[in-house]
Design an enzyme around this catalytic site. Structure first.
Site, PDB file in Angstrom:
ATOM      1  N   GLY A  13       0.770  -1.257   0.000  1.00 49.34           N
ATOM      2  CA  GLY A  13       0.000   0.000   0.000  1.00 49.34           C
ATOM      3  C   GLY A  13       0.793   1.294   0.000  1.00 49.34           C
ATOM      4  O   GLY A  13       0.224   2.356   0.244  1.00 49.34           O
ATOM      5  N   TYR A 158     -18.557   8.853   3.064  1.00 58.80           N
ATOM      6  CA  TYR A 158     -17.689   7.666   3.138  1.00 58.80           C
ATOM      7  C   TYR A 158     -18.398   6.456   2.499  1.00 58.80           C
ATOM      8  O   TYR A 158     -17.772   5.564   1.943  1.00 58.80           O
ATOM      9  CB  TYR A 158     -17.279   7.397   4.587  1.00 58.80           C
ATOM     10  CG  TYR A 158     -15.993   6.614   4.715  1.00 58.80           C
ATOM     11  CD1 TYR A 158     -14.791   7.116   4.221  1.00 58.80           C
ATOM     12  CD2 TYR A 158     -15.971   5.363   5.325  1.00 58.80           C
ATOM     13  CE1 TYR A 158     -13.613   6.395   4.332  1.00 58.80           C
ATOM     14  CE2 TYR A 158     -14.797   4.638   5.445  1.00 58.80           C
ATOM     15  CZ  TYR A 158     -13.625   5.162   4.945  1.00 58.80           C
ATOM     16  OH  TYR A 158     -12.462   4.445   5.059  1.00 58.80           O
ATOM     17  N   LYS A 165     -15.086  -1.184   5.211  1.00 63.92           N
ATOM     18  CA  LYS A 165     -14.326  -1.178   6.479  1.00 63.92           C
ATOM     19  C   LYS A 165     -15.015  -2.027   7.536  1.00 63.92           C
ATOM     20  O   LYS A 165     -14.363  -2.665   8.358  1.00 63.92           O
ATOM     21  CB  LYS A 165     -14.145   0.259   6.986  1.00 63.92           C
ATOM     22  CG  LYS A 165     -13.207   1.109   6.136  1.00 63.92           C
ATOM     23  CD  LYS A 165     -11.828   0.490   5.960  1.00 63.92           C
ATOM     24  CE  LYS A 165     -10.862   1.429   5.283  1.00 63.92           C
ATOM     25  NZ  LYS A 165      -9.617   0.750   4.847  1.00 63.92           N
TER      26      LYS A 165
HETATM   27  P1  NAD Z   1      -2.879   5.778  -0.229  1.00 57.37           P
HETATM   28  O1  NAD Z   1      -3.549   6.223  -1.476  1.00 57.37           O
HETATM   29  O2  NAD Z   1      -1.529   6.306   0.030  1.00 57.37           O
HETATM   30  O3  NAD Z   1      -2.845   4.195  -0.132  1.00 57.37           O
HETATM   31  C1  NAD Z   1      -3.810   3.371  -0.732  1.00 57.37           C
HETATM   32  C2  NAD Z   1      -3.032   2.267  -1.400  1.00 57.37           C
HETATM   33  O4  NAD Z   1      -3.918   1.285  -1.922  1.00 57.37           O
HETATM   34  C3  NAD Z   1      -2.169   2.767  -2.569  1.00 57.37           C
HETATM   35  O5  NAD Z   1      -0.824   2.427  -2.350  1.00 57.37           O
HETATM   36  C4  NAD Z   1      -2.724   2.021  -3.752  1.00 57.37           C
HETATM   37  O6  NAD Z   1      -1.747   1.692  -4.699  1.00 57.37           O
HETATM   38  C5  NAD Z   1      -3.261   0.763  -3.059  1.00 57.37           C
HETATM   39  N1  NAD Z   1      -4.193   0.002  -3.895  1.00 57.37           N
HETATM   40  C6  NAD Z   1      -5.368   0.426  -4.427  1.00 57.37           C
HETATM   41  N2  NAD Z   1      -5.891  -0.572  -5.179  1.00 57.37           N
HETATM   42  C7  NAD Z   1      -5.025  -1.626  -5.109  1.00 57.37           C
HETATM   43  C8  NAD Z   1      -4.988  -2.931  -5.678  1.00 57.37           C
HETATM   44  N3  NAD Z   1      -5.963  -3.357  -6.501  1.00 57.37           N
HETATM   45  N4  NAD Z   1      -3.943  -3.722  -5.380  1.00 57.37           N
HETATM   46  C9  NAD Z   1      -2.948  -3.319  -4.577  1.00 57.37           C
HETATM   47  N5  NAD Z   1      -2.919  -2.095  -4.008  1.00 57.37           N
HETATM   48  C10 NAD Z   1      -3.945  -1.263  -4.281  1.00 57.37           C
HETATM   49  O7  NAD Z   1      -3.899   6.185   0.949  1.00 57.37           O
HETATM   50  P2  NAD Z   1      -3.897   5.874   2.523  1.00 57.37           P
HETATM   51  O8  NAD Z   1      -4.838   6.872   3.090  1.00 57.37           O
HETATM   52  O9  NAD Z   1      -2.520   5.787   3.044  1.00 57.37           O
HETATM   53  O10 NAD Z   1      -4.628   4.453   2.601  1.00 57.37           O
HETATM   54  C11 NAD Z   1      -4.056   3.326   3.232  1.00 57.37           C
HETATM   55  C12 NAD Z   1      -5.101   2.636   4.106  1.00 57.37           C
HETATM   56  O11 NAD Z   1      -5.409   3.477   5.211  1.00 57.37           O
HETATM   57  C13 NAD Z   1      -6.428   2.356   3.403  1.00 57.37           C
HETATM   58  O12 NAD Z   1      -6.939   1.123   3.861  1.00 57.37           O
HETATM   59  C14 NAD Z   1      -7.303   3.484   3.914  1.00 57.37           C
HETATM   60  O13 NAD Z   1      -8.689   3.183   3.848  1.00 57.37           O
HETATM   61  C15 NAD Z   1      -6.810   3.541   5.340  1.00 57.37           C
HETATM   62  N6  NAD Z   1      -7.180   4.745   6.091  1.00 57.37           N
HETATM   63  C16 NAD Z   1      -6.903   5.974   5.595  1.00 57.37           C
HETATM   64  C17 NAD Z   1      -7.269   7.100   6.317  1.00 57.37           C
HETATM   65  C18 NAD Z   1      -6.977   8.472   5.776  1.00 57.37           C
HETATM   66  O14 NAD Z   1      -7.623   9.432   6.224  1.00 57.37           O
HETATM   67  N7  NAD Z   1      -6.040   8.644   4.866  1.00 57.37           N
HETATM   68  C19 NAD Z   1      -7.907   6.959   7.555  1.00 57.37           C
HETATM   69  C20 NAD Z   1      -8.169   5.679   8.040  1.00 57.37           C
HETATM   70  C21 NAD Z   1      -7.809   4.576   7.297  1.00 57.37           C
END
Ligand code: NAD
Length: 261
Positions: A13, A158, A165
């Protein structure tokens, strides 16, 4: 002491330097873990170059493409891990996706395709990666995934990601129950809103952050490093008694009532 030396950690990710996975990878590396990285490949190879350059300072011993919707690529990823590492101690699942159209407006407009895409990438992928990792988690281990409050409470826009989630958090519990006898722990971190590539697709993400800054006990949102520190803790022996849990790293926002949602 938080010590991850001798531990082999696969981090999924990382898209850029704002990714929560990048915050996690850095903290695991600081604690001494040997890092492996997977990234989502694109046709022109831009992601490989971009993520490769970013993670270079962590000296990853594995750097592999892995689209979690691609069965063959998942199998190839874990075949390569087996060949190079033989085993694995830590799996960080830090990825999600939903179509932008499904992240604003009426939830009842969610399309069948949009629903399955969001659930497949954002929830099922945890179970699929754990299935692939299971034979390599030979000496116990720790799996950490990332969730958000929108899987438990209604957060404007969301929408379908909240359903994903919710499924993800329940998957944490089922996987923890299944794997506990092998001393494999499975936990989730529910992070507060952070500006990233993925979160920018959610309608009104800046409003969500400002709301947290106004209402949360700590009067601010959290950083990737703070989430990374909690992930490192959960992956370490300091958390040896914790499994099946969702830990909130959200400046305390989750405890507040009368918060004007
Ligand atoms: P981000 O965009 O940096 O990371 C999302 C990642 O998902 C990316 O690296 C992308 O390449 C990957 N991805 C998407 N589709 C994919 C696939 N088919 N195969 C492999 N990888 C895939 O954003 P982030 O906010 O760092 O998200 C990371 C996690 O944190 C997610 O689960 C997100 O829901 C969760 N999250 C984010 C927040 C926030 O506010 N940013 C809050 C709570 C939870």
């Amino acid at each position: 002491m938080l010590d991850l030396t001798q531990k082999k950690a696969l981090v999924t990710g990382i898209a850029n330097n704002r990714s929560i996975a990048w915050g996690i990878a850095q903290q695991l590396h600081t604690a001494g873990a040997d890092i492996g990285v997977t990234y989502l490949p694109d046709a022109k190879g831009r992601f490989a170059k971009k993520v490769g350059d970013l993670v270079e300072p962590l000296n990853p011993s594995l750097f592999l493409p892995c689209n979690v919707q691609d069965e063959a690529q998942i199998d190839e990823t874990f075949a390569q891990i087996k060949e190079k590492w033989g085993e694995i101690d830590i799996l960080v699942h830090c990825l999600a996706f939903a179509n932008k159209d499904d992240l604003s407006g009426d939830f009842s407009n969610t399309s069948r395709d949009g629903f399955s895409t969001a659930l497949d990438i954002s929830a099922y992928s945890l179970t699929r990666l754990v299935k692939a990792a299971k034979p390599l988690l030979t000496d116990g281990g720790s799996v950490v995934t990332l969730s958000y409050l929108g899987g438990v409470k209604v957060i404007p826009n969301y929408n379908v990601m909240g359903i994903a989630k919710s499924a993800l958090e329940m998957s944490v519990r089922y996987l923890a129950s299944e794997l506990g006898s092998s001393n494999i722990r499975v936990n989730g971190i529910s992070a507060g809103p952070i500006r990233t590539l993925a979160s920018s697709a959610v309608g009104g993400i800046l409003d969500m952050i400002h709301h947290v800054e106004a209402v949360a006990p700590l009067k601010r949102t959290v950083t990737q490093t703070e989430v990374g520190n909690t992930a490192a803790f959960l992956c370490s022996d300091l958390a040896s008694g914790i499994t099946g849990q969702i830990i909130y790293v959200d400046s305390g926002y989750e405890i507040m009532g009368m918060s004007g949602n």
